[in-house]
Each structure stands twice: as structure tokens, then as C-alpha cells.
Design an enzyme around this catalytic site. Structure first.
Site, PDB file in Angstrom:
ATOM      1  N   GLU A  10      67.650  55.112  35.122  1.00  0.00           N
ATOM      2  CA  GLU A  10      66.521  55.385  36.013  1.00  0.00           C
ATOM      3  C   GLU A  10      66.755  54.891  37.422  1.00  0.00           C
ATOM      4  O   GLU A  10      67.424  53.885  37.629  1.00  0.00           O
ATOM      5  CB  GLU A  10      65.300  54.600  35.524  1.00  0.00           C
ATOM      6  CG  GLU A  10      64.602  55.212  34.364  1.00  0.00           C
ATOM      7  CD  GLU A  10      63.488  54.299  33.882  1.00  0.00           C
ATOM      8  OE1 GLU A  10      62.746  53.749  34.712  1.00  0.00           O
ATOM      9  OE2 GLU A  10      63.371  54.147  32.660  1.00  0.00           O
ATOM     10  N   CYS A  35      64.940  51.701  44.008  1.00  0.00           N
ATOM     11  CA  CYS A  35      65.299  50.714  42.988  1.00  0.00           C
ATOM     12  C   CYS A  35      66.376  51.353  42.105  1.00  0.00           C
ATOM     13  O   CYS A  35      66.144  52.411  41.511  1.00  0.00           O
ATOM     14  CB  CYS A  35      64.039  50.393  42.192  1.00  0.00           C
ATOM     15  SG  CYS A  35      64.341  49.346  40.776  1.00  0.00           S
ATOM     16  N   CYS A  69      70.462  46.648  28.733  1.00  0.00           N
ATOM     17  CA  CYS A  69      70.736  45.303  29.255  1.00  0.00           C
ATOM     18  C   CYS A  69      70.961  44.361  28.089  1.00  0.00           C
ATOM     19  O   CYS A  69      70.273  44.446  27.073  1.00  0.00           O
ATOM     20  CB  CYS A  69      69.569  44.817  30.110  1.00  0.00           C
ATOM     21  SG  CYS A  69      69.888  43.184  30.841  1.00  0.00           S
ATOM     22  N   CYS A 101      65.461  39.827  27.841  1.00  0.00           N
ATOM     23  CA  CYS A 101      64.238  39.118  28.208  1.00  0.00           C
ATOM     24  C   CYS A 101      63.100  39.702  27.376  1.00  0.00           C
ATOM     25  O   CYS A 101      63.029  40.921  27.201  1.00  0.00           O
ATOM     26  CB  CYS A 101      63.949  39.258  29.700  1.00  0.00           C
ATOM     27  SG  CYS A 101      65.292  38.602  30.693  1.00  0.00           S
ATOM     28  N   CYS A 150      60.764  42.727  28.712  1.00  0.00           N
ATOM     29  CA  CYS A 150      61.349  43.798  29.532  1.00  0.00           C
ATOM     30  C   CYS A 150      61.775  45.009  28.706  1.00  0.00           C
ATOM     31  O   CYS A 150      62.419  44.873  27.664  1.00  0.00           O
ATOM     32  CB  CYS A 150      62.554  43.221  30.278  1.00  0.00           C
ATOM     33  SG  CYS A 150      63.472  44.461  31.204  1.00  0.00           S
ATOM     34  N   SER A 206      68.761  41.568  42.504  1.00  0.00           N
ATOM     35  CA  SER A 206      67.912  40.713  41.670  1.00  0.00           C
ATOM     36  C   SER A 206      68.690  40.296  40.424  1.00  0.00           C
ATOM     37  O   SER A 206      69.346  41.111  39.795  1.00  0.00           O
ATOM     38  CB  SER A 206      66.662  41.500  41.259  1.00  0.00           C
ATOM     39  OG  SER A 206      65.884  40.764  40.355  1.00  0.00           O
ATOM     40  N   CYS A 227      61.018  50.610  35.869  1.00  0.00           N
ATOM     41  CA  CYS A 227      62.417  50.465  35.485  1.00  0.00           C
ATOM     42  C   CYS A 227      62.576  50.205  34.003  1.00  0.00           C
ATOM     43  O   CYS A 227      62.024  49.259  33.468  1.00  0.00           O
ATOM     44  CB  CYS A 227      63.085  49.384  36.320  1.00  0.00           C
ATOM     45  SG  CYS A 227      63.403  50.007  37.956  1.00  0.00           S
TER      46      CYS A 227
END
Ligand code: SAH
Ligand code: SF4
Length: 381
Positions: free
Chosen positions: A91, A112, A119, A123, A126, A219, A361
Site C-alpha cells: 500500500e 506514505c 512486517c 506489534c 498493527c 519511522s 497502512c
């Protein structure tokens, strides 16, 4: 797989062209087609001799992101879901700049971008980490997100923005849609370090994306060694830390990465970064009801922010389908902000609802992947 042309720097292309006895002028022409005209095929590069185009075609790929799905329109946030050459989805999200957050006029846009498929950092709040890590994005896949979004928005709105194949190569940039980049999409950017830095160099270069390094924010969830490495890079990118908890207790609960790099180590790395760069760091802090939103939490957070001379961005949590976390009420968020300000911290609270960066995201991809599984290969809008 041959190397993709958008994975190469100008210098690397020059070396290649030299070995073919082609002049630097040809390199300038090629780069103009790629980054100013954002063409999608070798054939569109009409002022390059056919023989050179053939050589380029044999030698490199020219991959274009395929738009699989788009949400949002007009002046609001637009989410793009791209299908990669191997069928994976990523995305990018185009956000009208929020002056409070990025200090720019409102005709500016922030994109973004993602750096990985999925990932690995998991987390707990998320969407991107929910189904694990699939692979790193290549340099060209990171770069292409900017070009593809600009191509799409050109198609929609800009008069005189022709992407026709027989356009004369004047190499003025087509009107740019993207003025700022935040590397806050899917994935942990510092876990794909080399590709990230090379892509950002290309997006920053005057012959490439032409986006100022100070307009690019990376980030990270807190990969301390890579933050130290970033401190030594010559380019002045901005750094945002996804803190979300000002004590190890809170961070351990929601961010497994904190067990590897606890706050003490993360803070040390941030201090080193600041020492090298002299730049202000931003601490991102999602407010999650009952987890990190009590007023007591403002004390350690304020002390961290003061120690790092950092600004705090408070972001009310965006609900993710399938996860039980919730955003606190407005009053709780406002009180949290006021308490930080009382402790002499520069802080902002994101007040817009729904479709902002963080809502977006990872979530469109997750939704699409789930629909594809459920409906045997089809998704609906
Ligand atoms: N991996 C990097 C960059 C991508 S995440 C990082 O963690 O910093 C980008 C930001 O969105 C991070 O601050 C992340 O914590 C935040 N985020 C993730 N899920 C969110 C959600 N549901 N609501 C609000 N912010 C979220
Ligand atoms: Fe990965 Fe960042 Fe999401 Fe954590 S917040 S799972 S590091 S993308």
C-alpha cells in the site's frame, strides 16, 4: 531476474553506458523519461536510439506497479493498493499535508510508502504485522510507489500532463503531486536498510525524484543499531520513533521489539542520532484505551521527550478489524495532550477521524488478502 532500471543510481547507469560507448547525455535523457515523464515502457523513450533501447531492454527490467485497488478521492486521503510482479500486495497512501504535522501549506501532499510486504515485528496493535513478514521490497518497488501515485494523479487532474509516448523530451518535471514522503507504510524500514537508503537517495536526487531530504521522514519501531547507522548517513532525513509507551512495561506489552532493544538502548541510539544530525526527532505515540492513555504515563513520556528534545505526535488509535484495542474518548486524548504541554513538551494531537495514514497502512492489504481467500480470488469494493 535482471536488475530493474529504477534500482540504479545515476552513477551506476553512467558506468553501464560508458561500457556501451554511450554518452552521459543519453543518461540524462533516460533519467528524464524515468523520473520527469514517468513513462511506463522502453518504447516511450522516443529520442533514445532504438539500438540503445534494445540494449536497455535486454539488460534491465522496467517494472511498473499495477494498481489493484484505490480508495478515497478528491482532496482527502487516497489509498492505493499495488500488485507487485510476484503477485504480492503493498500500500501507499496519499495524504493532503496537514500543516500542524508537517508544517507545509495545504496544497502539498505527503505520500506514505511501504518498505516490506508484511512486517516481522508483530506489534500487537498493527495490521501490517498481523500476518507476518513476506519479503523486503526492492529499491525500484520503493521508488515506483512515488512515480506510480504521480502517474495516477496526473491521469486524473492535471491539464497538459501528457504521458503520451511521443512526447518531446524536454525533461521538465511533470507537476509533482508528492512533496513529502513518510516511510510509515507497511513494514519496518530500518529492517530493509540498504534498499531503503538507496531508494531514498534516488527519490531525493535532482535527477530522480527531486524531493528534499528534509521532506522525507523515516519511522521506526526502534531498531537501535540501525538508528545509529542512519546517524552516519550524509543525507538529512527526518526520524520518527514509534514509541507508543514511555516505560518498558508498556512497550513490552504491545511491541515485541522492545525486548530486543529496551528503552534505555533506544534512547541512547536516539541521542547519538541527534548528536550527529542536530535534528529534532518526533516521537509517535498512539493513544490506546487502557494501555498507555493514563495521565501518569505523561510523566515518563514528557521526561523522555525533554531529554531527546523531541516533539510528540499523539495519534488516537485506529481500530483494526480483528483486534480488540480501542481508541480513548476525545476528552482523554485532549487531557493527555494538555498534560504534556503543562510539562513543557511540544506536542500535537491528530484530530481528524478515520482515513489518515495510520488507519490506512496495512489495512487495505489485509482486507484484500482476506477477501481473496474468502471469495476464491475476487475482491469487491
Ligand atoms: N514499522 C515502522 C513504520 C510503519 S508503521 C514503525 O513502526 O514505525 C507507521 C506508524 O503507524 C507507526 O507509528 C505505527 O505504530 C502506527 N500504527 C500502526 N497501526 C496503527 C493503528 N492501528 N492506529 C494508529 N497507528 C498505527
Ligand atoms: Fe511493523 Fe511498524 Fe506495524 Fe510494528 S508498527 S508491526 S514495526 S509496521
Amino acid at each position: 531476474m535482471p536488475t530493474d532500471i529504477k534500482s540504479l543510481t545515476r552513477e551506476e547507469i553512467e558506468v553501464q553506458f560508458k561500457s556501451w560507448n554511450e554518452s552521459d547525455f543519453r543518461v540524462t535523457q533516460l533519467l528524464g523519461w524515468l523520473y520527469a515523464h514517468r513513462v511506463t515502457s522502453w518504447d516511450a523513450m522516443t529520442n533514445l536510439p532504438k539500438s540503445l533501447r534494445e540494449k536497455l531492454r535486454d539488460h534491465s527490467s522496467l517494472q511498473i506497479l499495477e494498481l489493484a485497488r484505490k480508495q478515497g478521492s478528491g482532496d482527502t486521503t487516497q489509498k492505493f493498493l499495488w500488485k507487485l510482479a510476484d503477485g504480492q500486495f503493498i500500500e501507499s497512501v496519499l495524504i493532503p499535508a496537514n500543516p500542524a504535522l508537517y508544517g507545509d501549506a495545504s496544497d502539498r501532499h505527503t505520500l506514505c510508502i511501504s518498505t516490506q510486504v508484511g512486517c516481522a515485528y508483530g506489534c500487537k496493535f498493527c495490521a501490517s504485522g498481523l500476518e507476518g513478514w513476506k519479503r523486503n521490497l526492492g529499491v525500484h518497488e520503493i521508488v515506483e510507489q512515488v512515480l506510480a501515485v504521480e502517474r495516477e494523479s496526473c491521469k486524473l487532474k492535471v491539464e497538459g500532463c501528457k504521458l503520451s509516448t511521443n512526447q518531446p523530451a524536454t525533461f521538465n518535471r511533470q507537476p509533482a503531486t508528492v512533496n513529502n514522503i513518510v516511510v510509515m507504510g507497511m513494514g519496518e524500514p530500518l529492517a530493509n536498510y540498504e534498499n531503503l537508503i538507496k531508494a531514498l537517495k534516488i527519490l531525493n536526487a535532482p535527477w530522480g525524484g527531486g524531493i528534499g531530504a528534509r521532506k522525507i521522514t523515516i519511522s521506526t519501531s526502534g531498531l537501535a543499531p540501525q538508528i545509529r547507522r542512519l546517524a552516519l548517513e550524509p543525507l538529512q532525513f527526518r526520524l520518527a520513533i514509534s514509541l507508543h509507551g514511555a516505560t518498558d512495561e508498556v512497550r513490552n506489552r504491545i511491541m515485541p521489539v522492545n525486548r530486543k532493544y529496551p528503552l534505555k538502548e533506544l534512547v541512547k541510539a536516539c541521542e547519538e542520532y541527534q548528536h550527529e544530525k542536530g535534528r529534532m526527532i518526533t516521537l509517535e505515540y498512539i493513544l490506546i484505551a487502557g494501555v498507555n492513555d493514563s495521565l501518569e504515563q505523561t510523566r515518563p513520556l514528557a521526561s523522555l521527550a525533554r531529554r531527546l528534545h523531541a516533539k510528540v505526535n499523539l495519534i488516537p488509535y485506529n481500530q483494526v478489524e480483528g483486534l480488540a484495542w480501542e481508541r480513548p474518548g476525545e476528552e482523554v486524548c485532549e487531557n493527555f495532550l494538555a498534560a504534556l504541554e503543562d510539562q513543557n513538551v511540544i506536542a500535537t494531537l491528530r484530530r481528524e477521524k478515520g482515513g489518515d495514514i495510520d488507519a490506512a497502512c496495512g489495512q487495505l492489504r489485509l482486507k484484500t488478502e482476506r477477501e481473496l481467500r474468502r471469495d476464491g480470488g475476487k475482491y469487491s469494493d
